[in-house]
Design a protein around this motif. Structure first.
Motif, PDB file in Angstrom:
ATOM      1  N   PHE A 307     -11.306  -1.314  11.118  1.00  0.00           N
ATOM      2  CA  PHE A 307     -10.193  -0.914  10.252  1.00  0.00           C
ATOM      3  C   PHE A 307      -8.871  -1.137  10.975  1.00  0.00           C
ATOM      4  O   PHE A 307      -7.898  -1.652  10.406  1.00  0.00           O
ATOM      5  CB  PHE A 307     -10.341   0.556   9.843  1.00  0.00           C
ATOM      6  CG  PHE A 307      -9.110   1.135   9.190  1.00  0.00           C
ATOM      7  CD1 PHE A 307      -8.765   0.780   7.898  1.00  0.00           C
ATOM      8  CD2 PHE A 307      -8.287   2.025   9.881  1.00  0.00           C
ATOM      9  CE1 PHE A 307      -7.618   1.310   7.294  1.00  0.00           C
ATOM     10  CE2 PHE A 307      -7.148   2.556   9.292  1.00  0.00           C
ATOM     11  CZ  PHE A 307      -6.815   2.200   7.994  1.00  0.00           C
ATOM     12  N   ILE A 311      -5.737  -3.750  10.046  1.00  0.00           N
ATOM     13  CA  ILE A 311      -4.327  -3.441   9.763  1.00  0.00           C
ATOM     14  C   ILE A 311      -3.408  -4.074  10.803  1.00  0.00           C
ATOM     15  O   ILE A 311      -2.272  -4.444  10.489  1.00  0.00           O
ATOM     16  CB  ILE A 311      -4.076  -1.915   9.646  1.00  0.00           C
ATOM     17  CG1 ILE A 311      -4.426  -1.173  10.938  1.00  0.00           C
ATOM     18  CG2 ILE A 311      -4.832  -1.337   8.460  1.00  0.00           C
ATOM     19  CD1 ILE A 311      -4.029   0.304  10.917  1.00  0.00           C
ATOM     20  N   ILE A 317      -6.680  -3.801   2.651  1.00  0.00           N
ATOM     21  CA  ILE A 317      -7.863  -3.019   3.002  1.00  0.00           C
ATOM     22  C   ILE A 317      -8.605  -2.595   1.740  1.00  0.00           C
ATOM     23  O   ILE A 317      -8.013  -2.024   0.825  1.00  0.00           O
ATOM     24  CB  ILE A 317      -7.489  -1.768   3.819  1.00  0.00           C
ATOM     25  CG1 ILE A 317      -6.691  -2.145   5.069  1.00  0.00           C
ATOM     26  CG2 ILE A 317      -8.747  -0.980   4.190  1.00  0.00           C
ATOM     27  CD1 ILE A 317      -7.424  -3.034   6.046  1.00  0.00           C
ATOM     28  N   THR A 319     -11.911  -0.278   0.822  1.00  0.00           N
ATOM     29  CA  THR A 319     -12.832   0.668   1.466  1.00  0.00           C
ATOM     30  C   THR A 319     -13.606   1.470   0.436  1.00  0.00           C
ATOM     31  O   THR A 319     -13.100   1.767  -0.655  1.00  0.00           O
ATOM     32  CB  THR A 319     -12.078   1.630   2.401  1.00  0.00           C
ATOM     33  OG1 THR A 319     -13.013   2.477   3.068  1.00  0.00           O
ATOM     34  CG2 THR A 319     -11.067   2.491   1.650  1.00  0.00           C
ATOM     35  N   ILE A 325      -9.443   7.869   5.545  1.00  0.00           N
ATOM     36  CA  ILE A 325      -9.150   6.440   5.413  1.00  0.00           C
ATOM     37  C   ILE A 325      -8.739   6.105   3.981  1.00  0.00           C
ATOM     38  O   ILE A 325      -7.761   5.387   3.747  1.00  0.00           O
ATOM     39  CB  ILE A 325     -10.344   5.586   5.867  1.00  0.00           C
ATOM     40  CG1 ILE A 325     -10.454   5.629   7.390  1.00  0.00           C
ATOM     41  CG2 ILE A 325     -10.195   4.139   5.400  1.00  0.00           C
ATOM     42  CD1 ILE A 325     -11.544   4.771   7.975  1.00  0.00           C
ATOM     43  N   ARG A 326      -9.446   6.646   2.998  1.00  0.00           N
ATOM     44  CA  ARG A 326      -9.049   6.401   1.613  1.00  0.00           C
ATOM     45  C   ARG A 326      -7.635   6.924   1.362  1.00  0.00           C
ATOM     46  O   ARG A 326      -6.805   6.233   0.748  1.00  0.00           O
ATOM     47  CB  ARG A 326     -10.020   7.066   0.639  1.00  0.00           C
ATOM     48  CG  ARG A 326      -9.596   6.878  -0.810  1.00  0.00           C
ATOM     49  CD  ARG A 326     -10.483   7.580  -1.808  1.00  0.00           C
ATOM     50  NE  ARG A 326      -9.991   7.355  -3.155  1.00  0.00           N
ATOM     51  CZ  ARG A 326     -10.565   7.825  -4.258  1.00  0.00           C
ATOM     52  NH1 ARG A 326     -11.684   8.548  -4.159  1.00  0.00           N
ATOM     53  NH2 ARG A 326     -10.053   7.569  -5.451  1.00  0.00           N
ATOM     54  N   VAL A 329      -5.114   4.589   3.021  1.00  0.00           N
ATOM     55  CA  VAL A 329      -5.057   3.299   2.332  1.00  0.00           C
ATOM     56  C   VAL A 329      -4.268   3.396   1.027  1.00  0.00           C
ATOM     57  O   VAL A 329      -3.422   2.541   0.723  1.00  0.00           O
ATOM     58  CB  VAL A 329      -6.490   2.779   2.067  1.00  0.00           C
ATOM     59  CG1 VAL A 329      -6.507   1.671   1.029  1.00  0.00           C
ATOM     60  CG2 VAL A 329      -7.118   2.299   3.366  1.00  0.00           C
ATOM     61  N   GLU A 330      -4.525   4.445   0.270  1.00  0.00           N
ATOM     62  CA  GLU A 330      -3.885   4.579  -1.035  1.00  0.00           C
ATOM     63  C   GLU A 330      -2.428   5.025  -0.930  1.00  0.00           C
ATOM     64  O   GLU A 330      -1.555   4.503  -1.638  1.00  0.00           O
ATOM     65  CB  GLU A 330      -4.678   5.547  -1.906  1.00  0.00           C
ATOM     66  CG  GLU A 330      -6.045   5.001  -2.308  1.00  0.00           C
ATOM     67  CD  GLU A 330      -6.840   5.937  -3.197  1.00  0.00           C
ATOM     68  OE1 GLU A 330      -7.749   5.448  -3.889  1.00  0.00           O
ATOM     69  OE2 GLU A 330      -6.563   7.163  -3.193  1.00  0.00           O
ATOM     70  N   GLY A 335      -4.068  -1.023   0.367  1.00  0.00           N
ATOM     71  CA  GLY A 335      -5.333  -1.476  -0.174  1.00  0.00           C
ATOM     72  C   GLY A 335      -5.798  -0.596  -1.307  1.00  0.00           C
ATOM     73  O   GLY A 335      -5.008   0.105  -1.939  1.00  0.00           O
ATOM     74  N   TYR A 363       1.351  -5.691   0.101  1.00  0.00           N
ATOM     75  CA  TYR A 363       0.351  -4.781   0.661  1.00  0.00           C
ATOM     76  C   TYR A 363       0.016  -5.166   2.105  1.00  0.00           C
ATOM     77  O   TYR A 363      -0.178  -4.297   2.963  1.00  0.00           O
ATOM     78  CB  TYR A 363      -0.917  -4.796  -0.198  1.00  0.00           C
ATOM     79  CG  TYR A 363      -0.886  -3.789  -1.335  1.00  0.00           C
ATOM     80  CD1 TYR A 363      -1.785  -2.724  -1.383  1.00  0.00           C
ATOM     81  CD2 TYR A 363       0.039  -3.901  -2.360  1.00  0.00           C
ATOM     82  CE1 TYR A 363      -1.761  -1.798  -2.409  1.00  0.00           C
ATOM     83  CE2 TYR A 363       0.076  -2.987  -3.408  1.00  0.00           C
ATOM     84  CZ  TYR A 363      -0.826  -1.929  -3.427  1.00  0.00           C
ATOM     85  OH  TYR A 363      -0.794  -1.016  -4.451  1.00  0.00           O
ATOM     86  N   SER A 367       0.425  -2.969   5.496  1.00  0.00           N
ATOM     87  CA  SER A 367      -0.716  -2.762   6.392  1.00  0.00           C
ATOM     88  C   SER A 367      -0.289  -2.956   7.846  1.00  0.00           C
ATOM     89  O   SER A 367      -0.539  -2.102   8.712  1.00  0.00           O
ATOM     90  CB  SER A 367      -1.838  -3.732   6.022  1.00  0.00           C
ATOM     91  OG  SER A 367      -2.987  -3.526   6.805  1.00  0.00           O
ATOM     92  N   SER A 406      -3.379  11.702   4.466  1.00  0.00           N
ATOM     93  CA  SER A 406      -4.741  11.479   4.015  1.00  0.00           C
ATOM     94  C   SER A 406      -5.458  12.778   3.649  1.00  0.00           C
ATOM     95  O   SER A 406      -6.643  12.807   3.474  1.00  0.00           O
ATOM     96  CB  SER A 406      -5.521  10.748   5.111  1.00  0.00           C
ATOM     97  OG  SER A 406      -5.500  11.475   6.313  1.00  0.00           O
TER      98      SER A 406
END
Length: 407
Positions: A307, A311, A317, A319, A325-326, A329-330, A335, A363, A367, A406
């Motif tokens: 990961f 980046i 990304i 996932t 991590i989600r 990412v969001e 990603g 995006y 990253s 996160s």
């Protein structure tokens, strides 16, 4: 200080794999500390050699990702035995750093502290025994209780504990609230990896991805990695201009290759597991990186190396991992989340990036910016050195702030 750094799976950048211990040891050396590495290799004899200014001691303990449960346990126990013999013969260290997995390295550190009064730092890369318990590998209730007792003992006797993700830190603080826990995630090697504006024409030809949107997977291919989730996405994307590149190794790889061959999934290509330089080459032609684990609560706490490589390379990304991590990412817009239970959604979510190079670039730039701003090797290595030296990190608030995204 004279420091012994114990990592059973120590790898240099030339060898590929996880290089965190190599870079952290180099950072300690640059600050004037004398660092020796104690690790294992698949040779039949012990070997000590200088590796880029680090004295590395290799113990003859064979290990492969394809090993079953009992062969792995045997390897862990053999490594403990060799390490104890080594420390008995050479115990003039000021401090020991042990890094898991496996959790069993804690037995070495605890023994050295009690026998030779050497303090230790315990670095937690995965939550053991919680991970194998949730995976159903460890089922005996008495063994579970005993392992959890040992885990707590390792934490409580450590000078400091280093956790690689907020979920790990929270778990350790719940188990041992009196212990000093440092949150030091894996690093994004922005000095080595780079975000390329134009793909290399020679590499495009080499990997056969001309005029294709490339989704790549790097790393371990075992039961916990859930690579079949990506295969299912690829199976439902045969009509799209996507090529899936897989560079990995592990116990599930042969089974996955057989599935791909039997179902004639011609949009999936396997690349031999390679060095960091070879990873960089595949990254060059890659548009998006896939990061995955099984849907187990404990696996949401993981801090996967690839990961951070992705980046650092400025990749979109994708996932299937819930948790931090989600969230990252969001909320950083780098990603999207691809739910393994609904693989058909993958095509819908990736099409905007295929249709719009401008959106993809936006995006990808976010990253790379996230890597530079929050996960730079230089800054996190400095944090690691300060933790080993027993100092308080000046930028702890900044580290916690990025992970608050996160939550």
């Amino acid at each position: 200080m004279k420091i012994l750094y114990i990592h059973q799976y120590f790898k240099t950048p030339d060898e590929g794999g996880a290089n965190r211990s190599y870079f952290m040891a180099q950072a300690l050396k640059e600050k004037g500390h004398e660092v020796e590495i104690l690790t294992a290799h698949n040779e039949k004899k012990k070997l000590s050699k200088n590796v880029d200014g680090l004295l590395v001691h290799y113990m003859p303990v064979p290990y492969e990702n394809s090993f079953g449960f009992y062969k792995r346990i045997k390897a862990f126990i053999n490594f403990i035995t060799f390490c104890k013999r080594f420390i008995k013969s050479k115990n003039d260290y000021d401090k020991i750093i042990v890094t898991s997995t496996p959790l069993t390295v804690g037995f070495i550190a605890l023994w050295a502290k009690r026998k030779f009064n050497i303090p230790y730092i315990f670095e937690v890369r995965d939550l053991w025994p919680e991970a194998p318990i949730q995976m159903g590998v460890i089922k005996n209730p008495l063994l579970k209780i005993w392992l959890e007792m040992q885990e707590l003992k390792f934490y409580k006797n450590a000078e400091r504990v280093i956790a690689l993700s907020p979920g790990m830190r929270n778990h350790i603080e719940r188990r041992a609230p009196e212990v000093k826990v440092e949150l030091i995630p894996n690093v994004a090697d922005c000095e080595f990896f780079e975000r390329v504006e134009e793909k290399d024409e020679n590499l495009i030809l080499q990997y056969g991805v001309n005029n294709k949107f490339v989704v790549s997977y790097f790393g371990a291919v075992g039961p916990v990695n859930d690579l079949m989730s990506l295969i299912k996405c690829a199976e439902l994307s045969m009509h799209l201009p996507i090529r899936f590149l897989i560079m990995g190794e592990g116990s599930s790889l042969a089974e996955i290759k057989n599935y791909v061959a039997q179902n004639q999934l011609k949009n999936i290509f396997f690349i031999p597991y390679g060095t960091k330089e070879e990873v960089k080459n595949v990254m060059n032609v890659t548009d998006a990186c896939y990061v995955s684990f099984l849907h187990k609560p404990v696996l949401r706490t993981n801090s996967p190396n690839k990961f951070f490589d992705a980046i650092a390379s400025g990749k979109l990304i994708i996932t299937n991992i819930q948790g931090w991590i989600r969230g990252l990412v969001e909320k950083r817009h780098i990603g999207f989340f691809a739910d393994s239970d609904f693989p058909a959604e993958f095509g819908e979510k990736i099409m905007p990036f295929i249709d719009s190079p401008e959106l993809l670039k936006k995006y990808q730039e976010a990253s790379r910016s996230t890597a530079e701003q929050f996960f730079s090797r230089k800054e996190l290595s400095n944090h690691f050195v300060q933790a080993v030296e027993g100092k308080n990190y000046q930028h702890e608030a900044e580290i916690r702030s990025i992970f608050s995204l996160s939550a």
